[in-house]
Design an enzyme around this catalytic site. Structure first.
Site, mmCIF file in Angstrom:
data_model
loop_
_atom_site.group_PDB
_atom_site.id
_atom_site.type_symbol
_atom_site.label_atom_id
_atom_site.label_comp_id
_atom_site.label_asym_id
_atom_site.label_seq_id
_atom_site.Cartn_x
_atom_site.Cartn_y
_atom_site.Cartn_z
ATOM 1 N N TYR A 69 0.704 -1.371 0.308
ATOM 2 C CA TYR A 69 0.172 0.017 0.098
ATOM 3 C C TYR A 69 0.733 1.219 0.063
ATOM 4 O O TYR A 69 2.199 1.368 0.845
ATOM 5 C CB TYR A 69 -0.891 -0.136 1.177
ATOM 6 C CG TYR A 69 -0.437 0.906 2.674
ATOM 7 C CD1 TYR A 69 0.187 1.637 3.688
ATOM 8 C CD2 TYR A 69 0.341 -0.853 3.523
ATOM 9 C CE1 TYR A 69 0.015 1.998 4.328
ATOM 10 C CE2 TYR A 69 0.847 -0.589 4.637
ATOM 11 C CZ TYR A 69 0.951 0.695 4.897
ATOM 12 O OH TYR A 69 2.129 0.981 6.225
ATOM 13 N N CYS A 70 0.433 1.913 -0.527
ATOM 14 C CA CYS A 70 1.008 3.820 -0.094
ATOM 15 C C CYS A 70 0.203 4.984 0.082
ATOM 16 O O CYS A 70 -0.983 3.875 1.025
ATOM 17 C CB CYS A 70 1.484 3.395 -1.886
ATOM 18 S SG CYS A 70 0.239 4.183 -2.467
ATOM 19 N N LEU A 71 -0.025 5.631 -0.187
ATOM 20 C CA LEU A 71 -1.017 7.173 -0.298
ATOM 21 C C LEU A 71 -2.121 7.007 -1.321
ATOM 22 O O LEU A 71 -3.379 6.855 -0.509
ATOM 23 C CB LEU A 71 -0.577 8.341 -0.279
ATOM 24 C CG LEU A 71 -1.251 9.359 0.640
ATOM 25 C CD1 LEU A 71 -1.594 9.927 2.003
ATOM 26 C CD2 LEU A 71 -0.237 10.712 -0.126
#
Length: 106
Positions: A69-71
């Site tokens: 995941y990331c932003l």
């Protein structure tokens, strides 16, 4: 029209629950260390996208279930694709944290 436009993507919380139910699952946060310190999924590893070439030292078993995941979802999508090219066989792109109601830890 995109034929996949009606396909429902899981929420970040659904991916977290799925991963926690799978033995050996690893959460991989590909944001910067600064972003990670602001809040991350509990138990996640932090390896920024620009350092992904180091993934084999962090996660040597390429069959491990890895949830990335990331932003916003852009870096996680790219990371998941790159990991697939590197031989990782069980990588899930969870997308981004933006707009998701999940409990993050600092």
């Amino acid at each position: 029209m995109n034929i996949f436009s009606n396909v429902r993507r899981k929420s970040l919380q659904e991916y977290i629950n799925e991963a926690r139910g799978r033995e050996g699952s690893i959460f991989l946060d590909v944001r910067t260390p600064e972003e990670y310190r602001d809040g991350h999924v509990e138990g996640s590893l932090n390896l920024p996208l620009h350092e992904l070439k180091k993934i084999e030292t962090l996660i040597p078993d390429k069959t491990s279930p890895v949830y990335v995941y990331c932003l916003s979802g852009a870096r996680s999508k790219r990371s998941a694709a790159l990991m697939g090219h590197m031989g990782y066989t069980d990588v899930t792109d969870m997308g981004g944290l933006l707009g998701q109601n999940v409990g993050l830890v600092k």
